[in-house]
Enzyme design. Structure first.
Site, mmCIF file in Angstrom:
data_model
loop_
_atom_site.group_PDB
_atom_site.id
_atom_site.type_symbol
_atom_site.label_atom_id
_atom_site.label_comp_id
_atom_site.label_asym_id
_atom_site.label_seq_id
_atom_site.Cartn_x
_atom_site.Cartn_y
_atom_site.Cartn_z
ATOM 1 N N GLY A 7 0.851 -1.184 0.000
ATOM 2 C CA GLY A 7 0.000 0.000 0.000
ATOM 3 C C GLY A 7 0.885 1.232 0.000
ATOM 4 N NE ARG A 8 -1.761 6.393 -1.652
ATOM 5 C CZ ARG A 8 -2.059 7.258 -0.690
ATOM 6 N NH1 ARG A 8 -1.103 7.900 -0.041
ATOM 7 N NH2 ARG A 8 -3.313 7.492 -0.368
ATOM 8 C CD GLU A 29 5.638 7.514 -0.673
ATOM 9 O OE1 GLU A 29 5.866 7.271 -1.864
ATOM 10 O OE2 GLU A 29 4.713 8.266 -0.298
ATOM 11 C CB CYS A 49 2.685 -4.643 -2.633
ATOM 12 S SG CYS A 49 1.888 -3.581 -3.836
ATOM 13 C CG HIS A 50 4.273 0.218 -2.841
ATOM 14 N ND1 HIS A 50 3.391 -0.393 -3.698
ATOM 15 C CD2 HIS A 50 4.707 1.330 -3.492
ATOM 16 C CE1 HIS A 50 3.274 0.325 -4.811
ATOM 17 N NE2 HIS A 50 4.069 1.360 -4.710
ATOM 18 C CE1 TYR A 69 1.787 -3.020 -8.758
ATOM 19 C CE2 TYR A 69 2.909 -0.911 -8.784
ATOM 20 C CZ TYR A 69 1.900 -1.734 -9.233
ATOM 21 O OH TYR A 69 0.992 -1.268 -10.164
#
Lengths: 181, 181
Positions: B76-77, B80, B106-107, B126
């Site tokens: 997801g975000r 980060e 993923c992230h 990802y």
């Protein structure tokens, strides 16, 4: 259908090595079904947001139910509509009459009620679906707490996606899937 | 975090009988984390919609990492942002240094890169996270097809939620969880 309720059982069973097909009437492998995020956000009933687009893995037409070991019915608002589909009703009847495992969650039990397969059975469902279940001839088991699921012979029922761990676990037991650490 | 990527591994492992705690920095048991539905809808990168509100099961402060057998990092975000949190970095380093299973999707691999634990490792992520992974010193493994996951010693990596069946299965293998039918 509810986003978690279609994907969590699917991917959980696939992780165990099961072959799982996801189908929907009048749709074929690769077709998309939009899903709904049903959540509990402090209102008197659940809220709804758009979820992932779910990609079906197999075609509904020509499906050979006898080649599958179990049936899983996700909840959401789709069951209210699918309960009107005679081919869905026939499919549910076939699994229930053959005593193969059937796992249904949340509003999925509306389809079981419509199929007339709940007479004399004990089950739970999303609390607002109690009317369908009781009118369908079942004995209501209170989902208390909300993540509690029940097995009655070949039938596993739960109230909503927080119950997935018990829901999948009880289905695994009916399928004879054992886990060791 | 991505809605499926936090809940599918959690509920899949719970269905197997595992005790799983979900935590987030500065949050405690019962707190809510909003999630995001990341999907692939024909655009050049993923789309985002609001997902379920995820309820944490344990408190982050005072967490004893040594009492857990494995770490799962959803995508997801959030990664980060979480990659900037020194306590998260320390937690990841502790699991990687102890060679306990770490599964990241993923992230999530942005956090592994930030923790400096990817040097000499082979992994996927990802596709747009390839830069972080390669700059972090890892050998890039192409997620082809997108649901393919890889295990390199104690590390399981995947590209996105379609890979959950392999992702959970490979984590189960590292944990010594066996399934029989």
């Amino acid at each position: 259908m509810e986003d978690y309720e279609v994907t969590v059982p699917l991917q959980s069973l696939q992780a165990l090595g099961c072959h799982v097909d996801a189908v929907s009437p009048k749709k074929k492998a690769g077709d998309i079904c939009p899903t709904a995020v049903h959540d509990f956000e402090g209102d008197q009933t659940y809220s709804e947001k758009p979820g992932h687009n779910f990609i079906l893995t197999a075609s509904y037409e020509g499906l050979d139910a006898s080649s599958y070991d179990a049936l899983v019915i996700p909840g959401g608002r789709a069951p209210e509509y699918l309960a009107l589909d005679e081919t869905v009703i026939a499919l549910v009847k076939e699994f229930m009459q053959s005593r193969k495992p059937v796992a249904s969650i949340c509003h999925g039990q509306q389809i079981l009620a419509a199929a007339g397969v709940l007479k004399g059975r004990k089950c739970t469902a999303y609390p607002t679906v109690k009317l369908n279940v009781v009118l369908g001839g079942a004995t209501w088991l209170e989902p208390d707490p909300i993540d509690r699921c029940y097995t009655d012979e070949n039938l596993v029922t739960g109230a909503a996606w927080p119950g997935h761990p018990e829901f999948v676990s009880q289905l695994m037991a009916l399928l004879g899937i054992q886990v060791s650490f």
